[in-house]
Each structure stands twice: as structure tokens, then as C-alpha cells.
Design a protein around this motif. Structure first.
Motif, mmCIF file in Angstrom:
data_model
loop_
_atom_site.group_PDB
_atom_site.id
_atom_site.type_symbol
_atom_site.label_atom_id
_atom_site.label_comp_id
_atom_site.label_asym_id
_atom_site.label_seq_id
_atom_site.Cartn_x
_atom_site.Cartn_y
_atom_site.Cartn_z
ATOM 1 N N LYS A 1 24.650 66.219 36.750
ATOM 2 C CA LYS A 1 24.761 64.767 36.497
ATOM 3 C C LYS A 1 24.293 63.901 37.643
ATOM 4 C CE LYS A 1 26.911 65.328 32.562
ATOM 5 N NZ LYS A 1 26.479 64.868 31.279
ATOM 6 N N SER A 2 24.309 64.413 38.862
ATOM 7 C CA SER A 2 23.996 63.555 40.014
ATOM 8 C C SER A 2 22.570 63.039 39.985
ATOM 9 C CB SER A 2 24.277 64.288 41.316
ATOM 10 O OG SER A 2 23.418 65.406 41.443
ATOM 11 N N MET B 1 30.209 61.422 31.534
ATOM 12 C CA MET B 1 30.815 61.262 32.835
ATOM 13 C C MET B 1 30.433 59.873 33.366
ATOM 14 S SD MET B 1 30.776 63.907 36.043
ATOM 15 C CE MET B 1 31.119 65.231 34.937
ATOM 16 N N THR B 2 31.409 59.184 33.921
ATOM 17 C CA THR B 2 31.179 57.818 34.399
ATOM 18 C C THR B 2 30.631 57.822 35.827
ATOM 19 O OG1 THR B 2 33.373 57.572 35.375
ATOM 20 C CG2 THR B 2 33.145 57.028 33.017
ATOM 21 N N PRO B 3 30.032 56.720 36.246
ATOM 22 C CA PRO B 3 29.575 56.628 37.635
ATOM 23 C C PRO B 3 30.720 56.812 38.636
ATOM 24 C CG PRO B 3 28.545 54.917 36.334
ATOM 25 C CD PRO B 3 29.571 55.572 35.446
ATOM 26 N N ALA B 4 31.923 56.342 38.306
ATOM 27 C CA ALA B 4 33.073 56.522 39.202
ATOM 28 C C ALA B 4 33.420 58.001 39.342
ATOM 29 C CB ALA B 4 34.277 55.741 38.694
ATOM 30 N N GLU B 5 33.363 58.741 38.252
ATOM 31 C CA GLU B 5 33.652 60.177 38.312
ATOM 32 C C GLU B 5 32.606 60.917 39.139
ATOM 33 O OE1 GLU B 5 35.971 60.342 34.036
ATOM 34 O OE2 GLU B 5 33.896 61.035 34.143
ATOM 35 N N ILE B 6 31.357 60.538 38.979
ATOM 36 C CA ILE B 6 30.288 61.136 39.792
ATOM 37 C C ILE B 6 30.511 60.806 41.267
ATOM 38 C CG2 ILE B 6 27.803 61.069 40.290
ATOM 39 C CD1 ILE B 6 28.398 62.580 37.771
ATOM 40 N N ALA B 7 30.901 59.579 41.561
ATOM 41 C CA ALA B 7 31.152 59.182 42.952
ATOM 42 C C ALA B 7 32.294 59.992 43.555
ATOM 43 C CB ALA B 7 31.459 57.692 43.025
ATOM 44 N N VAL B 8 33.337 60.243 42.778
ATOM 45 C CA VAL B 8 34.461 61.056 43.269
ATOM 46 C C VAL B 8 33.993 62.480 43.534
ATOM 47 C CG1 VAL B 8 36.684 62.082 42.639
ATOM 48 C CG2 VAL B 8 36.276 59.651 42.236
ATOM 49 N N LEU B 9 33.259 63.063 42.609
ATOM 50 C CA LEU B 9 32.756 64.428 42.818
ATOM 51 C C LEU B 9 31.843 64.491 44.040
ATOM 52 C CD1 LEU B 9 31.941 65.638 39.189
ATOM 53 C CD2 LEU B 9 33.865 66.323 40.635
#
Length: 75
Positions: free
Chosen positions: A69-70, A1-9
Motif C-alpha cells: 500500500k505504501s 486502508m486509510t492514509p492514517a493507517e498507512i502513516a501508523v504502519l
């Protein structure tokens, strides 16, 4: 999982329903990175489109992924 995906979640957590531009501003991400992350997250069942049209919501599976992941990305 990318940092952008984590930011969206993280932006959609715990139960926010937002449009792509709202997510991009809150994350903060570029429009391209936001739409790319939304596409990948939706294909894996971590977010779902909701009503009204054009809005997204995190799923229970997305919440579990974020919790796992966070810690790695300090969100």
C-alpha cells in the motif's frame, strides 16, 4: 486502508515499538485519528500490542501490507 493507517504502519516500520502519543507525534496525526487507526490495524492483525504495556509493534503481515500500500500513498 486509510492514509492514517498507512502513516501508523510507516511510523512503526521496520521494527519500532512506540506508544500511541509517540506515533501521533511521529506520523503526525491527531490523537483521535491515531487511536482509530491503531484499533483498526490491531483488529486486522497488522500491528500487535507489546510489552511494556501501551506500546505497539508492526507484524510481518503489517510489513507486507505496508510494502503493497505504501506505493499508493508515497511513503
Amino acid at each position: 486502508m486509510t492514509p492514517a493507517e498507512i502513516a501508523v504502519l510507516a511510523t512503526l516500520h521496520p521494527d519500532r515499538t512506540l506508544t500511541a502519543p509517540e506515533i501521533a507525534r511521529a506520523a503526525p496525526l491527531t490523537t483521535w485519528r491515531t487511536r482509530n487507526a491503531l484499533s483498526h490495524l490491531e483488529s486486522r492483525g497488522l500491528i500487535t500490542p507489546s510489552r511494556p504495556r501501551g506500546r505497539y509493534r508492526i507484524t510481518p503481515r503489517g510489513r507486507a501490507a505496508l510494502a503493497t500500500k505504501s506505493r499508493r500513498f508515497a511513503f
